[in-house]
Design an enzyme around this catalytic site. Sequence first.
Site, PDB file in Angstrom:
ATOM      1  N   HIS A 390       6.005  -2.264  82.134  1.00 58.45           N
ATOM      2  CA  HIS A 390       5.816  -1.951  83.554  1.00 58.45           C
ATOM      3  C   HIS A 390       4.421  -1.470  83.896  1.00 58.45           C
ATOM      4  O   HIS A 390       4.188  -1.019  85.017  1.00 58.45           O
ATOM      5  CB  HIS A 390       6.801  -0.868  84.005  1.00 58.45           C
ATOM      6  CG  HIS A 390       8.216  -1.309  84.018  1.00 58.45           C
ATOM      7  ND1 HIS A 390       8.827  -1.832  85.141  1.00 58.45           N
ATOM      8  CD2 HIS A 390       9.149  -1.314  83.046  1.00 58.45           C
ATOM      9  CE1 HIS A 390      10.080  -2.131  84.854  1.00 58.45           C
ATOM     10  NE2 HIS A 390      10.298  -1.831  83.585  1.00 58.45           N
ATOM     11  N   LYS A 579       3.173   5.768  97.789  1.00 61.55           N
ATOM     12  CA  LYS A 579       3.334   5.441  96.367  1.00 61.55           C
ATOM     13  C   LYS A 579       2.828   6.638  95.579  1.00 61.55           C
ATOM     14  O   LYS A 579       2.315   7.588  96.177  1.00 61.55           O
ATOM     15  CB  LYS A 579       2.525   4.191  96.014  1.00 61.55           C
ATOM     16  CG  LYS A 579       1.075   4.249  96.535  1.00 61.55           C
ATOM     17  CD  LYS A 579       0.304   2.980  96.268  1.00 61.55           C
ATOM     18  CE  LYS A 579       0.593   1.865  97.244  1.00 61.55           C
ATOM     19  NZ  LYS A 579       1.325   0.758  96.672  1.00 61.55           N
ATOM     20  N   ARG A 580       2.981   6.634  94.270  1.00 60.25           N
ATOM     21  CA  ARG A 580       2.403   7.719  93.497  1.00 60.25           C
ATOM     22  C   ARG A 580       0.892   7.756  93.685  1.00 60.25           C
ATOM     23  O   ARG A 580       0.273   6.747  93.982  1.00 60.25           O
ATOM     24  CB  ARG A 580       2.728   7.545  92.008  1.00 60.25           C
ATOM     25  CG  ARG A 580       4.116   7.967  91.658  1.00 60.25           C
ATOM     26  CD  ARG A 580       4.336   9.449  91.914  1.00 60.25           C
ATOM     27  NE  ARG A 580       3.683  10.256  90.909  1.00 60.25           N
ATOM     28  CZ  ARG A 580       4.318  10.990  90.008  1.00 60.25           C
ATOM     29  NH1 ARG A 580       5.645  11.058  90.008  1.00 60.25           N
ATOM     30  NH2 ARG A 580       3.651  11.685  89.111  1.00 60.25           N
ATOM     31  N   LYS A 585      -4.548   3.024  92.182  1.00 58.30           N
ATOM     32  CA  LYS A 585      -3.916   2.598  93.439  1.00 58.30           C
ATOM     33  C   LYS A 585      -4.871   2.761  94.628  1.00 58.30           C
ATOM     34  O   LYS A 585      -4.641   2.271  95.712  1.00 58.30           O
ATOM     35  CB  LYS A 585      -2.624   3.374  93.673  1.00 58.30           C
ATOM     36  CG  LYS A 585      -1.553   3.086  92.609  1.00 58.30           C
ATOM     37  CD  LYS A 585      -0.328   3.957  92.826  1.00 58.30           C
ATOM     38  CE  LYS A 585       0.678   3.865  91.682  1.00 58.30           C
ATOM     39  NZ  LYS A 585       1.547   2.678  91.776  1.00 58.30           N
ATOM     40  N   THR A 687       6.670  -2.249  94.305  1.00 52.19           N
ATOM     41  CA  THR A 687       7.935  -2.600  94.952  1.00 52.19           C
ATOM     42  C   THR A 687       7.948  -2.057  96.376  1.00 52.19           C
ATOM     43  O   THR A 687       8.667  -2.579  97.231  1.00 52.19           O
ATOM     44  CB  THR A 687       9.146  -2.024  94.170  1.00 52.19           C
ATOM     45  OG1 THR A 687       8.838  -0.672  93.800  1.00 52.19           O
ATOM     46  CG2 THR A 687       9.436  -2.834  92.935  1.00 52.19           C
ATOM     47  N   LYS A 691       9.433  -3.538 100.037  1.00 49.61           N
ATOM     48  CA  LYS A 691      10.233  -2.804 101.023  1.00 49.61           C
ATOM     49  C   LYS A 691       9.566  -2.883 102.396  1.00 49.61           C
ATOM     50  O   LYS A 691      10.218  -3.065 103.430  1.00 49.61           O
ATOM     51  CB  LYS A 691      10.383  -1.337 100.605  1.00 49.61           C
ATOM     52  CG  LYS A 691      11.243  -1.162  99.374  1.00 49.61           C
ATOM     53  CD  LYS A 691      11.036   0.196  98.695  1.00 49.61           C
ATOM     54  CE  LYS A 691      11.513   0.118  97.251  1.00 49.61           C
ATOM     55  NZ  LYS A 691      11.047   1.227  96.413  1.00 49.61           N
TER      56      LYS A 691
HETATM   57  C1  26W Z   1       4.342   7.655  79.267  1.00 50.94           C
HETATM   58  C2  26W Z   1       4.452   8.076  80.634  1.00 50.94           C
HETATM   59  C3  26W Z   1       4.819   6.983  81.564  1.00 50.94           C
HETATM   60  C4  26W Z   1       5.797   7.202  82.492  1.00 50.94           C
HETATM   61  C5  26W Z   1       6.164   6.192  83.354  1.00 50.94           C
HETATM   62  C6  26W Z   1       4.195   5.767  81.498  1.00 50.94           C
HETATM   63  C7  26W Z   1       4.564   4.763  82.349  1.00 50.94           C
HETATM   64  C8  26W Z   1       5.537   4.976  83.280  1.00 50.94           C
HETATM   65  C9  26W Z   1       5.972   3.877  84.208  1.00 50.94           C
HETATM   66  C10 26W Z   1       6.167   2.590  83.455  1.00 50.94           C
HETATM   67  C11 26W Z   1       5.048   3.697  85.326  1.00 50.94           C
HETATM   68  C12 26W Z   1       5.672   2.895  86.418  1.00 50.94           C
HETATM   69  O1  26W Z   1       6.522   3.372  87.134  1.00 50.94           O
HETATM   70  N1  26W Z   1       5.236   1.649  86.583  1.00 50.94           N
HETATM   71  C13 26W Z   1       5.553   0.908  87.764  1.00 50.94           C
HETATM   72  O2  26W Z   1       6.702   0.110  87.542  1.00 50.94           O
HETATM   73  C14 26W Z   1       7.086  -0.564  88.717  1.00 50.94           C
HETATM   74  C15 26W Z   1       8.387  -1.264  88.440  1.00 50.94           C
HETATM   75  O3  26W Z   1       8.191  -2.335  87.596  1.00 50.94           O
HETATM   76  C16 26W Z   1       5.990  -1.507  89.176  1.00 50.94           C
HETATM   77  O4  26W Z   1       6.367  -2.088  90.389  1.00 50.94           O
HETATM   78  C17 26W Z   1       4.680  -0.757  89.369  1.00 50.94           C
HETATM   79  O5  26W Z   1       3.642  -1.661  89.638  1.00 50.94           O
HETATM   80  C18 26W Z   1       4.366   0.030  88.120  1.00 50.94           C
HETATM   81  O6  26W Z   1       3.236   0.857  88.336  1.00 50.94           O
END
Ligand code: 26W
Length: 840
Positions: A390, A579-580, A585, A687, A691
Site C-alpha cells: 500500500h 487526508k493524512r 501529499k 481513496t 469518494k
Molecule cells: C509501518 C507503519 C505504516 C503504517 C501504515 C506503514 C504504512 C502504513 C499504510 C500502508 C499507509 C497507508 O495507509 N497507505 C495508503 O493505503 C491506501 C489504501 O490502499 C492508499 O489508497 C493510499 O494511497 C496509501 O497511502
Amino acid sequence: MAKETEKKSAKKLSANKAPASKKKTAPAKKSSRSKAASAVSLAEELKTRLLHNFSVQPEDATDENWYNALALVLRDRMRTKRTQYISKAHKQDAKQVYYLCMEFLMGRSLKNTLFNLNLTEEAERVLSKYGVRLDNLYELEPDAGLGNGGLGRLAACFLDGLATASIPAIGYSLLYEYGIFRQKLDNGWQTEAPDFWLPGGQCWLLPRPELAKKVLFDGEVREWWNNGFHHVEHENATVIVAQPYDLMVAGKDGHGVSTLRLWKATAPSDGAIDMTLYNQGEYMRAMERRAMAEIITHQLYPSDNHREGKSLRLSQQYFLVSASVQDIVQRHLRKYGTLDNLPEMAAIHLNDTHPTLAIPELMRIMLDECGYSWEKAWEIITRTVAYTNHTVMAEALECWPEDLFSQRLPRIYQIVKEINNRFSEQMMKETDNDVAKVSRMAIISFGLVKMANLCVAASHSVNGVSRLHSEIIKQDVFHDAYTVMPEKFKNVTNGIAHRRWLCQANPELATFIRERLGSDEFVMDASHLEELTPFADDPDSLQAFMAIKRRNKERLAKYVLQQNGVAIDPDSIFDVQVKRLHEYKRQHLNALHILHTYLELKENPNMEFVPRTYLFGAKSAPGYFLAKEIIRFIYLLGKEIENDPAVRDKLKVVYLEDYRVSLAELLMPAADISEQISLAGTEASGTGNMKLMMNGAVTLGTMDGANVEIYESVGPDNIFIFGMSTEEVENQKRMGYTPQTLYNNNPRIHRALDVMFRGFGGRQFGEVAGSLTSKDPYMVLADFEDYCRAQDQSAAAYTDTLAWARKALLNTAGSGIFSSDRSIQDYSDRIWHCRPVTGM
Ligand code: 26W
C-alpha cells in the site's frame, strides 16, 4: 508475566485434528415476513431490550438508551443472519477469505447497518412514536477509529463489499482500547487526546470467550528427535491470552454478513501463579502482570507510512497473527480435518506487511503442531497467502532488528531463518548466482528481518492498489523479485463502499440518481452510475444536481460555523484537501498557493477573483514535527486572512479539527474541488479521490495513484491535471533537483517563501519554507507554476455554472468502477479464486 512451558509434539497434535463436521443444518429460510410484521417486531425487540438491558420503558428511555438498544437488536439480527449464512457456505464448500490487517477504520455502524438491512424507515417510524429522532442517535455513536487512514478505511470498505457479494470472510485485527487520537488544535499546533471509544462503541461487539487463544512470547526453544518425529518445546514463555470480540458488517439486503474479529490481550486468568500471588498477598504483582499483558492492545500506533521499530509494535503484530492463524487453523480442521486442502478452501490475505508473521506462524503450527514436513507446509502456505502493498515510501518498509526479533519470538525467528536460507538458495539457482540481487531479496540481512521480502517470497500474489502503483512495484520497489517471479505481480485498483459514501452520506444525490435511472440497481451494482451520462446534456438535471450540492454545502457551512466560528459562503468554491498530513501529499503546495493568492489579492484588491473556500482536514503523526508545522502554517494563514477585511470575503481557509470517517461523510458531499496533489509516483492510490468524485467533486490533481484512472474514466474535460509525470519526476531527480534556483528565479515563489521566513500571526514558518528551498524530495516548487495554472483554470471553469454542473455530474457518472464491489470482484477472480455463496 506468566511463564509457561507449552509442549508441542507431532503426536499430541494429531489429536488436535477434529473430524470434519458431518452435521447437516436446515437450509436458511428466506425471510417472508411482511414489512409491517417486521416493523412490529423491531418495535417489540427494542422494547424488550430497553426493559431487560436498561430497565426502562420506551416512554422513559433516553436517546442513549435507544441507541444502545437499537445497536443490540441489530447486532443480534446480524448474528442470526451470519449463522445462517455460514451454514449455507459450509454446505456449498465455499472458499473462505481471511483478511489480516492491523487497522480497520470502521467509523460508525448504526446508519450503515440500518441501511443494509433495509430497516432505516422502520426504525424511524418506531422511534418517532416516542419523539426520538434517528439522526440524533447517529450522532451518539463514536467512530470506531481503529486505523490511521487509507489502509484501514480500505479494509473496512472491503468487509462491506465481501458481505454484499456473499463471499464468506473474516477480517482479523486488534481491539485497541484507544483508537486514532482525537486531534486538538491549540492556536494551530496539533495536540493529541486519547480516543476512548468503547463506552459508546462496545454495544456492537459480541464477546466470543469460547474462542480465546494463547499467544507465546519470549523464553527459549528446545528441540529433539524421537522416533523420527521432530519435537519442539517453547519453554519459559510469556503467555498472553487473546480474547475475540466480533463486530459484524451486514451486506446490502443482509444476506451475507462479514465478521471483523478483534483480539483483546489479557493476562491468563487460569494460571496457578495468579492464585499463588494472591495468596501471598502479592496483589500488586498480579496487577502488574495483567497490565503488562493488556498493554499489547491498549493503543493503535498513530503513524502511517513511518515504521516505529518498537518492541511493542512487533508484539502487536505477532499477537494479531498468532491468534488469527490459530483461529483459521481451528476453523479449517473442524470442517475438513486436514490442512492439505487449505489453498483450495481458504485465502489468507496480508494487508500490507504488518501481518507478515502469519507466514512463519502458520509454518510453526504445521511443523510443530500438525507434523507436516517443511516442504509440504511451505507448498501449502505459498498457495494460500497473498499480499497487498500500500505504499512506496521507503521509510514505511518494515524491518526488525534481528536481536529484538529472536528474543521476543524465538521459535518464529528459527523458522524465518530457515525460510531465508532455503529461499536464498533457490534464488541463487534462478538468478545464475547473482549474489547482489539475491542479497537484496534476502529476508534477513545486515542484522535486519525484512518483512516485505518475506511477503514477496511466500505469497502467490503480490499486488499494488492502482495501475500506476502496481507498475512502480514491478519496476522499482520489488524489481528484483519481479525479474525472477513475474507471474506473482498483479494489480487491483482500490475502491470505496459506495453505499456508505454515496447512498448514506449523500441521500439526496442517491434519490436524484434513482429518479434519473428509474431504478435502484446502482445500489447493488455501481456500474449503473454510467447511465447518468446522458443527463449531462439535460439542463434540468444539471440544475437539480447543483441544488443538491448547494444544500450539502449549506449543511457543511453550518458545521464549520459551529466548530470554527467562521461563516463560509456556499456560493464560493469549496476546495477540499482531506487526508493524512504528509509531505508527499503536499498540503504545503496547496498552502503556498493560497499564500501567493492572498498576496496577489492584497496587491490588487480589484482583480477578478472567484471566491474560494479552502477546507483542510488532516491528522499528523504525533512525532512528525514538520507535518505539525505545516498544520500550524495552514491554520495561522487562515486566521491571517480572516483578520483582513479586504480579502476575507473572497478567500477563506478553514482547518477542520479531528478529521475522521464521520466528518468525511459530511465533507465529501459538499466539495466542488478535490485536491489530489501528491508528487507523481508517491501516492499508491488514494481513496478520498474516489469518494469526492463520486459525490460530484472535480479532481484537481497530478497523474499519481488512482488519479490516472479517474482521468481515464472522466476524460480530460472533467478533471484539472497539472504537474510532472512520474517520468519527468525521475528525470528531474536524475539531473539533480535544485529548488534554490526556483526560489531565486521565480518572483512569485520568492515572495511567498519570504513571507513564510519572516512570519505572520506571531510565528515564523522557516522550517516549512526551508524544507522547500533545500532538498525537498517532494518537489513542491517544481510543480508550483503548473499548480497555479490549474487553480486558475478551475476558477474560470466554475464561473460557467452549467458547464461546471456537467463536469460534476460526469464525475459521479464515471465513478462506478471505483466501488469496492468491483475491487472485491477483482480480488475474487484474480487472487483469491473464490465464488459467492449462492441462494442467499
Ligand atoms: C509501518 C507503519 C505504516 C503504517 C501504515 C506503514 C504504512 C502504513 C499504510 C500502508 C499507509 C497507508 O495507509 N497507505 C495508503 O493505503 C491506501 C489504501 O490502499 C492508499 O489508497 C493510499 O494511497 C496509501 O497511502
